[in-house]
Design a protein around this motif. Structure first.
Motif, PDB file in Angstrom:
ATOM      1  N   SER A  83      21.393-159.198 -21.343  1.00 20.62           N
ATOM      2  CA  SER A  83      20.423-159.172 -22.433  1.00 20.62           C
ATOM      3  C   SER A  83      21.050-158.688 -23.742  1.00 20.62           C
ATOM      4  N   TYR A  84      20.458-159.112 -24.849  1.00 18.38           N
ATOM      5  CA  TYR A  84      20.870-158.635 -26.168  1.00 18.38           C
ATOM      6  C   TYR A  84      19.710-158.818 -27.139  1.00 18.38           C
ATOM      7  N   LEU A  85      19.782-158.152 -28.290  1.00 19.62           N
ATOM      8  CA  LEU A  85      18.713-158.189 -29.295  1.00 19.62           C
ATOM      9  C   LEU A  85      19.064-159.153 -30.417  1.00 19.62           C
ATOM     10  N   VAL A  86      18.010-159.771 -30.972  1.00 18.54           N
ATOM     11  CA  VAL A  86      18.135-160.588 -32.177  1.00 18.54           C
ATOM     12  C   VAL A  86      17.049-160.115 -33.148  1.00 18.54           C
ATOM     13  N   PRO A  87      17.276-159.053 -33.901  1.00 18.27           N
ATOM     14  CA  PRO A  87      16.239-158.544 -34.802  1.00 18.27           C
ATOM     15  C   PRO A  87      16.030-159.469 -35.992  1.00 18.27           C
ATOM     16  N   VAL A  88      14.855-159.359 -36.616  1.00 19.11           N
ATOM     17  CA  VAL A  88      14.568-160.227 -37.753  1.00 19.11           C
ATOM     18  C   VAL A  88      15.316-159.773 -39.004  1.00 19.11           C
ATOM     19  N   SER A  89      15.618-158.483 -39.122  1.00 17.74           N
ATOM     20  CA  SER A  89      16.281-157.952 -40.315  1.00 17.74           C
ATOM     21  C   SER A  89      17.060-156.702 -39.944  1.00 17.74           C
ATOM     22  N   TRP A  90      17.848-156.212 -40.904  1.00 21.16           N
ATOM     23  CA  TRP A  90      18.613-154.992 -40.658  1.00 21.16           C
ATOM     24  C   TRP A  90      17.711-153.783 -40.420  1.00 21.16           C
ATOM     25  N   LEU A  91      16.527-153.765 -41.048  1.00 23.52           N
ATOM     26  CA  LEU A  91      15.601-152.652 -40.837  1.00 23.52           C
ATOM     27  C   LEU A  91      15.110-152.614 -39.395  1.00 23.52           C
ATOM     28  N   ALA A 145      22.773-158.728 -31.874  1.00 28.41           N
ATOM     29  CA  ALA A 145      23.308-159.868 -32.617  1.00 28.41           C
ATOM     30  C   ALA A 145      22.928-159.727 -34.091  1.00 28.41           C
ATOM     31  N   PRO A 146      23.636-160.399 -34.987  1.00 33.49           N
ATOM     32  CA  PRO A 146      23.271-160.337 -36.407  1.00 33.49           C
ATOM     33  C   PRO A 146      21.822-160.762 -36.620  1.00 33.49           C
ATOM     34  N   PRO A 147      21.030-159.977 -37.343  1.00 39.54           N
ATOM     35  CA  PRO A 147      19.650-160.375 -37.640  1.00 39.54           C
ATOM     36  C   PRO A 147      19.590-161.741 -38.322  1.00 39.54           C
ATOM     37  N   VAL A 148      18.465-162.424 -38.136  1.00 39.87           N
ATOM     38  CA  VAL A 148      18.341-163.785 -38.666  1.00 39.87           C
ATOM     39  C   VAL A 148      18.108-163.800 -40.167  1.00 39.87           C
ATOM     40  N   TRP A 149      17.771-162.640 -40.748  1.00 36.90           N
ATOM     41  CA  TRP A 149      17.564-162.557 -42.199  1.00 36.90           C
ATOM     42  C   TRP A 149      18.094-161.214 -42.677  1.00 36.90           C
ATOM     43  N   ASP A 150      18.875-161.226 -43.755  1.00 42.24           N
ATOM     44  CA  ASP A 150      19.426-160.017 -44.371  1.00 42.24           C
ATOM     45  C   ASP A 150      20.100-159.112 -43.331  1.00 42.24           C
ATOM     46  N   PRO A 151      21.200-159.563 -42.725  1.00 39.17           N
ATOM     47  CA  PRO A 151      21.808-158.793 -41.636  1.00 39.17           C
ATOM     48  C   PRO A 151      22.606-157.571 -42.069  1.00 39.17           C
ATOM     49  N   ARG A 152      23.122-157.566 -43.285  1.00 39.82           N
ATOM     50  CA  ARG A 152      23.955-156.468 -43.789  1.00 39.82           C
ATOM     51  C   ARG A 152      25.112-156.181 -42.826  1.00 39.82           C
ATOM     52  N   GLN A 153      25.334-154.916 -42.454  1.00 38.61           N
ATOM     53  CA  GLN A 153      26.510-154.593 -41.653  1.00 38.61           C
ATOM     54  C   GLN A 153      26.477-155.232 -40.271  1.00 38.61           C
ATOM     55  N   PHE A 154      25.300-155.579 -39.761  1.00 35.77           N
ATOM     56  CA  PHE A 154      25.227-156.216 -38.449  1.00 35.77           C
ATOM     57  C   PHE A 154      26.042-157.511 -38.409  1.00 35.77           C
ATOM     58  N   ALA A 155      26.178-158.182 -39.551  1.00 35.60           N
ATOM     59  CA  ALA A 155      26.950-159.418 -39.581  1.00 35.60           C
ATOM     60  C   ALA A 155      28.440-159.164 -39.403  1.00 35.60           C
ATOM     61  N   ALA A 178      14.403-161.822 -29.621  1.00 37.08           N
ATOM     62  CA  ALA A 178      14.139-161.687 -31.049  1.00 37.08           C
ATOM     63  C   ALA A 178      12.895-160.829 -31.247  1.00 37.08           C
ATOM     64  N   MET A 179      12.842-160.113 -32.371  1.00 40.77           N
ATOM     65  CA  MET A 179      11.677-159.240 -32.584  1.00 40.77           C
ATOM     66  C   MET A 179      11.420-159.022 -34.067  1.00 40.77           C
TER      67      MET A 179
END
Length: 504
Positions: free
Chosen positions: A400-408, A424-434, A449-450
């Motif tokens: 399992s892994y996470l796909v958040p919507v944003s860095w927040l 995983a890098p968020p789908v919008w505005d990932p910042r350092q996650f990317a 995703a959440m």
């Protein structure tokens, strides 16, 4: 009957009073750090430093890495553990304010400077408490100032050792936040505009100090060079990427007044302005120039900038606290000094009430008020999500892994779910996650995703999440989503929509 301040002055114990004030506010912040959940910015800092690097998308490394070091030492990412270095740095900064103010204007002014710093909400709650870059920035700026102050005041020759140590201290400030460079500019202006200062600039020591500070930025420059200069581009774009907005200047002044309290902000602005035009008071001139550079720059940026935040100018006001202390000691009416002393208790009480509200909803439940939409999920605990994932076996599932919507969301969810679940890098505005290099992600196939939502707005959140996933590409929806409700005091305060996804 003599006032408390008069008694202190008579006994020559302003030093002891300042120390007690520093310790009292330290105790309050320690309690707050243990009770209040991490806000979104703090959680993000803690999560992205699980994979330390030379620098980060948002800030240089020291702004985040003290929290990571503390987490390693404690073996925990609990709020108290990761906040402790920043809380201690806030108290050390307060004492350094006393030392530099006493050096320039006397112990009485030093006490009032510490009182103003400790009472100002931004410095009390955020810069001296939260895991944000302002804590280390402020500490290292004050260390730098303490080391070069004799030379800037022109009452002692600049010693080579102090200049070299000042270069290291300013380098540490630069490794905390880029705005530390403005201190170097202010110090140069002070030296360049006085005869003795110009003679000092003819020696190698100020220049060697600056070179040492810039050399400390080498890790940041290497990281940026490897990553397309994204960090420097991001920060400069925030400041200079907008259009003309003259009214924003007034909004920023209002924000600064709230961050400092109006009865601290107004004397600070006045004393900085006065100090710039008082050549007969060289000590005031030193602090006025150091404070005016960041304040004037970010006030100007507020008119043209793409993003305007009142706290950007706070390093300038930090360096103005000695002038506020001087004003309180020598000029301020007695009623205002009493008001400043009284506001320390009120600010402390308000901070503790806010802490209880964040942890239990004490205020809204007592007053039968609804929680504030769009705000609570960024500061509240996400324990319900952690419990839900544990019950479903997701936390124990090595696929399992996470796909958040944003860095927040990535910060809050990642902190709540712990370091064993890759993000995983968020789908919008990932910042350092990317830029996080988590080798576990490549082999994992079950994504979740959440997005956070206000109760009753989950369907709109589902539509938004679906749109963002489609726009980002690389994923497709699989399975039915579900909703996790976070409660506080038995009342639903926000929801997290979880959508299973797989990679295309």
């Amino acid at each position: 009957m003599p006032s408390v301040v008069q008694c202190l002055h008579q006994r020559g114990s302003f030093e002891r009073a300042a120390a007690l004030l520093v310790l009292a506010f330290l105790a309050v912040r320690l309690v707050m750090s243990a009770v209040m959940p991490l806000i979104a910015d703090e959680a993000y800092a803690v999560v992205v430093t699980r994979f330390p690097t030379l620098s980060y998308f948002d800030h240089p490394p020291l702004g985040f890495d003290f929290a990571r070091l503390s987490a390693w030492l404690f073996g925990s990412e609990a709020p108290f553990a990761v906040r402790l270095p920043h809380v201690l740095m806030g108290s050390l900064t307060a004492w350094l304010i006393f030392l530099v103010t006493r050096r320039a204007f006397g112990a009485r002014a030093g006490f009032w400077a510490v009182a103003a710093y400790s009472t100002a909400p931004f410095f009390f709650v955020s810069a001296a408490h939260f895991v944000v870059p302002d804590g280390p920035l402020n500490l290292f700026l004050l260390v730098t100032l303490w080391l070069v102050l004799p030379a800037l005041l022109e009452d002692r020759p600049g010693r080579a050792g102090r200049w070299l140590l000042a270069g290291l201290a300013l380098g540490a400030a630069l490794l905390s936040k880029y705005t530390a460079v403005l201190f170097g500019l202010g110090a140069f202006l002070i030296l360049a505009t006085s005869p003795r200062g110009r003679r000092l600039l003819a020696t190698p020591w100020p220049w060697l100090s600056g070179a040492i500070a810039l050399a400390c930025l080498t890790p940041v420059l290497v990281w940026n060079a490897r990553n397309g200069w994204v960090s420097l581009g991001f920060q400069s774009g925030r400041a200079f990427g907008g259009t003309l907005h003259p009214l924003t200047f007034l909004e920023i002044q209002f924000g600064q007044a709230l961050f400092l309290l109006p009865w601290i902000w107004a004397p600070a602005v006045w004393m900085v302005w006065r100090g710039l035009f008082r050549p007969q008071a060289p000590a005031e001139r030193v602090f006025a120039i150091l404070a005016a550079v960041p304040i004037a720059l970010f006030d100007a940026v507020s008119i043209f900038g793409g993003e305007q935040l009142a706290h950007w100018a706070m390093p300038g006001f930090l360096l103005a606290f000695p002038l506020v202390g001087l004003w309180c000691a020598d000029v301020a009416p007695r009623a205002l000094r009493i008001g400043l002393a009284g506001s320390a208790g009120l600010v402390s009480a308000a901070a503790l009430i806010a802490t209880l509200q964040a942890g239990s909803g004490f205020v809204t439940r007592a007053l039968h008020l609804p929680p504030r939409p769009g705000f609570d999920w960024t500061i509240l605990s996400w324990d319900a999500l952690a419990g839900d994932f544990a019950r479903r076996g997701i936390l124990a599932d090595g696929d399992s892994y996470l796909v958040p919507v944003s860095w927040l969301v990535g910060g809050k969810a990642g902190h709540a779910l712990g370091p064993d679940l890759p993000i995983a890098p968020p789908v919008w505005d990932p910042r350092q996650f990317a830029f996080m290099d988590d080798p576990r992600l490549a082999a994992r196939t079950k994504g979740y995703a959440m997005i956070a939502a206000w109760p009753g707005e989950t369907e709109a959140a589902r539509v938004e999440l679906t749109r963002l996933i489609a726009a980002a590409g690389g994923y497709r929806l699989t399975g039915e989503p579900w909703v996790v409700t976070e409660t506080r005091g038995g009342e639903a305060v926000f929801e997290v929509l979880v959508q299973p996804v797989v990679r295309d």
